[in-house]
Design a protein around this motif. Structure first.
Motif, PDB file in Angstrom:
ATOM      1  N   VAL A 107       2.610  -8.319  -0.659  1.00  0.00           N
ATOM      2  CA  VAL A 107       1.571  -7.323  -0.394  1.00  0.00           C
ATOM      3  C   VAL A 107       0.520  -7.804   0.611  1.00  0.00           C
ATOM      4  O   VAL A 107      -0.587  -7.286   0.634  1.00  0.00           O
ATOM      5  CB  VAL A 107       0.888  -6.869  -1.704  1.00  0.00           C
TER       6      VAL A 107
ATOM      7  N   ARG B 214       0.931  -9.029 -10.730  1.00  0.00           N
ATOM      8  CA  ARG B 214       0.503  -9.346  -9.362  1.00  0.00           C
ATOM      9  C   ARG B 214       0.136 -10.819  -9.193  1.00  0.00           C
ATOM     10  O   ARG B 214       0.103 -11.587 -10.146  1.00  0.00           O
ATOM     11  CB  ARG B 214      -0.682  -8.469  -8.960  1.00  0.00           C
TER      12      ARG B 214
ATOM     13  N   CYS C 263      -4.307   4.579  -8.456  1.00  0.00           N
ATOM     14  CA  CYS C 263      -3.299   3.637  -7.971  1.00  0.00           C
ATOM     15  C   CYS C 263      -3.934   2.260  -7.775  1.00  0.00           C
ATOM     16  O   CYS C 263      -5.107   2.042  -8.090  1.00  0.00           O
ATOM     17  CB  CYS C 263      -2.695   4.141  -6.666  1.00  0.00           C
ATOM     18  N   THR C 264      -3.186   1.335  -7.211  1.00  0.00           N
ATOM     19  CA  THR C 264      -3.676  -0.033  -7.028  1.00  0.00           C
ATOM     20  C   THR C 264      -4.879  -0.095  -6.101  1.00  0.00           C
ATOM     21  O   THR C 264      -5.826  -0.845  -6.339  1.00  0.00           O
ATOM     22  CB  THR C 264      -2.547  -0.921  -6.475  1.00  0.00           C
TER      23      THR C 264
ATOM     24  N   CYS D 269      -2.965  -3.169  -1.940  1.00  0.00           N
ATOM     25  CA  CYS D 269      -2.024  -2.370  -1.156  1.00  0.00           C
ATOM     26  C   CYS D 269      -2.585  -2.168   0.246  1.00  0.00           C
ATOM     27  O   CYS D 269      -3.711  -1.678   0.409  1.00  0.00           O
ATOM     28  CB  CYS D 269      -1.778  -1.019  -1.826  1.00  0.00           C
ATOM     29  N   ARG D 270      -1.794  -2.518   1.252  1.00  0.00           N
ATOM     30  CA  ARG D 270      -2.280  -2.456   2.636  1.00  0.00           C
ATOM     31  C   ARG D 270      -2.422  -1.029   3.158  1.00  0.00           C
ATOM     32  O   ARG D 270      -3.084  -0.804   4.180  1.00  0.00           O
ATOM     33  CB  ARG D 270      -1.355  -3.251   3.552  1.00  0.00           C
TER      34      ARG D 270
ATOM     35  N   CYS E 163       0.635   7.634  -4.811  1.00  0.00           N
ATOM     36  CA  CYS E 163       1.143   6.996  -6.028  1.00  0.00           C
ATOM     37  C   CYS E 163       0.405   7.498  -7.270  1.00  0.00           C
ATOM     38  O   CYS E 163       0.958   7.472  -8.369  1.00  0.00           O
ATOM     39  CB  CYS E 163       1.026   5.478  -5.917  1.00  0.00           C
TER      40      CYS E 163
END
Length: 585
Positions: A102, A151, A442-443, A448-449, A487
């Motif tokens: 990631v 993660r 979501c993250t 997340c890029r 997401c």
């Protein structure tokens, strides 16, 4: 040579014979092109057809064609031994093993699992806590596919992680990239008082079918399948490529009365579409066979050139449902069963609060307890504690939901108080406000890029601000997603926020922010939310959402009018005027 030929003719004939012999030798040295064979043949043939039609394979298809990810495992092992991060092509390949590198947000992997129907045992859950500490960042996230992600896994631990997951009787194989993702099902399957059928055996059958058939890996794009048994907690099956919806069919409609799966296809709410009813009903024991045929038609005809149009929805849009179902029937070698809409009895209503708190099971004297999590976040210590509660107070199962929380099932009446006290001792709760219960994120940009904002942080701020300034007495679902990949499914929220870089000056500087949509829904209220306002700075989002909820509370027709109904009976200009008004009363 015969004396009848002149010297020039002889030389010509000698050269011709020599060239013919050389040509024959060359043809013998180059093997004839053979038809693709083996489990990957269905994909290679689909790629060949795209090329023959003048198309150009997209980069991901080229990577798969160059080297199938499942053939590259020895290189992943070597990279782990050298603590070496993957190059872009291998970053794509390793997602077939459930590993996502990631960078640049984190210089590490995320590992995503496969948990059929979202149910795992207490000892598996405890084992994952240990893996999160040993190889990851010491925490895990429950996802919107009733799944778990771990993660901050350094490259040197990547192989150890996925092999240790398998030691627990779980797997991460095929949980990312162009594969059939984690199969979801009713989280209260087998214990729900109102369910039509127990989805666990059907989700499990599909899970193992996918794992044990390599030809089902490497689809044009990712593919989602969900089984809803008609229980009290929504599975959001209508957001999946294949939705199996439990239904009761009565007498007198040309088929045996009983419980079937109604088949809906093409859900992808990030592209503004729900799974649509096909009119087909499927005996539950045939669900895996039917799903397999659907996937194979998609493999053969999905777009291998344009990733943006490579989902099942676009095959259905191009072909129409009749043609697509005809192709599925050819794969099956038989007709699918169709019934009129009136043959299907109304389905049990879901309860938007049933995933939080104590609820009676169908087994007399037993309960499930829905535990509220901080947007799916769990420390390893909390995971161990919950595993112990499931073991000592419940039936030993941990049941994950698409609402980023979990249930402990099989808790006897006499054990409820003790279980609740143990949950609270972990810093968790079985209570949530109507906003907190329906909050999904979501993250976000921390992991997340693609994300344009720190969604989990901002979602918590939104909930805290709304609880204080716009306390609501009925469920309001707020979905906070970081980018267009959706997401967190922002388009189905009562209020949806999608991350965006918000300009703050003429020099092009930007800050975290959101575009806000309203009026989404799922199930009986299925509908895509409409754009309300763009470029809201993240720091202003809590106040904006609170003003929107305040307008709803002040202007709803009755106490039982849902936010969705309220939002849909007003046009966007009217809603904007309400949130801009100084006096919302």
């Amino acid at each position: 040579m015969s004396a009848d030929f002149s010297p020039d003719q002889k030389r010509y004939l000698e050269g011709f014979v020599s060239g013919l012999s050389a040509s024959r030798l060359a043809r013998a040295a180059v093997p004839a092109r053979t038809e693709p064979s083996g489990p990957d043949a269905i994909h290679l043939k689909a790629q060949d057809r795209a090329l023959a039609a003048g198309g150009k394979l997209n980069d991901q298809e080229k990577i798969k064609r160059e080297e199938h990810p499942f053939d590259a495992y020895p290189r992943l092992v070597r990279q782990a031994a050298a603590n070496e991060p993957p190059k872009p092509a291998d970053n794509f390949r390793w997602r077939y093993y459930g590993l996502f590198y990631v960078a640049p947000t984190q210089t590490s992997y995320m590992c995503r699992l496969r948990i059929p129907n979202g149910i795992l045992s207490h000892w598996q859950f405890e084992g994952l806590a240990g893996l999160a500490e040993r190889y990851g960042g010491g925490y895990a996230h429950v996802t919107t596919r009733a799944n778990i992600q771990i993660r901050e896994i350094e490259p040197k631990h990547a192989v150890a992680m996925i092999e240790a997951v398998q030691d627990l009787g779980l797997t991460s194989r095929g949980s990312g990239s162009d594969n059939i993702r984690n199969v979801t099902g009713t989280p209260t399957a087998g214990i729900d008082p109102v369910e039509l059928l127990d989805t666990r055996p059907y989700a499990r059958a599909w899970h193992f079918h996918v794992l044990n058939d390599r030809s089902l890996a490497g689809l044009p794009r990712k593919f989602n399948v969900a089984f809803d048994g008609g229980g009290r907690i929504a599975v959001l099956e209508d957001t999946n490529d294949i939705a199996f919806q439990g239904v009761a069919v009565g007498e007198g409609h040309g088929v045996a009365a009983g419980v079937y799966f109604r088949l809906a296809l093409g859900g992808i709410t990030g592209h503004k579409d729900f799974a649509r009813d096909t009119g087909v009903i499927v005996p539950p024991e045939e669900a895996t066979e039917v799903a397999g045929a659907i996937v194979r038609v998609f493999i053969e005809h999905g777009d291998r050139t344009n990733r943006a149009k490579a989902r099942l929805k676009y095959v259905l849009d191009a072909w129409g449902f009749d043609k697509f179902l005809g192709a599925v029937e050819e794969k099956l070698g038989r007709k699918l069963t169709r019934v009129a809409a009136e043959a299907v009895a109304p389905r049990p209503a879901s309860d938007r609060s049933a995933h939080i708190g104590v609820h009676a099971q169908k087994q007399e004297g037993f309960h499930w307890i829905g535990v509220a999590l901080r947007l799916g976040h769990l420390t390893a210590a909390q995971m161990r504690g919950l595993a112990a509660i499931a073991r000592t107070h419940g039936d030993g199962d941990i049941r994950l939901t698409v609402w980023q929380n979990l249930l402990i099932s099989g808790v006897a009446e006499a054990s409820v108080a003790g279980a609740v006290a143990a949950i609270e001792a972990l810093g968790l709760s079985i209570r949530a406000t109507p906003v907190e219960a329906g909050l999904v994120a979501c993250t976000g940009s921390t992991g997340c890029r693609f994300a344009g904002a720190d969604t989990k942080r901002d979602a918590e701020r939104i909930a805290q601000y709304c609880n204080e300034h716009a306390p609501v007495d009925t469920p309001v679902n707020i979905h906070v997603t970081g980018c267009h990949h959706s997401c967190a499914q922002h388009y189905i929220g009562d209020i949806g926020l999608v991350g965006a870089r918000v300009p703050v000056n003429d020099e092009g500087d930007t800050v975290d922010g959101y575009n806000i949509v309203v009026g989404g829904g799922y199930g009986p209220e299925a509908g895509i939310a409409r754009p309300l306002i763009d470029n809201v700075r993240a720091e202003d989002a809590p106040q904006m959402v609170a003003r929107l909820i305040g307008a709803y509370l002040a202007r709803r027709d009755a106490a039982d009018e849902t936010f969705c109904t309220f939002a849909r009976r007003h046009d966007i200009a009217g809603l904007r005027a309400m949130i801009d008004a100084k006096d919302q009363t």
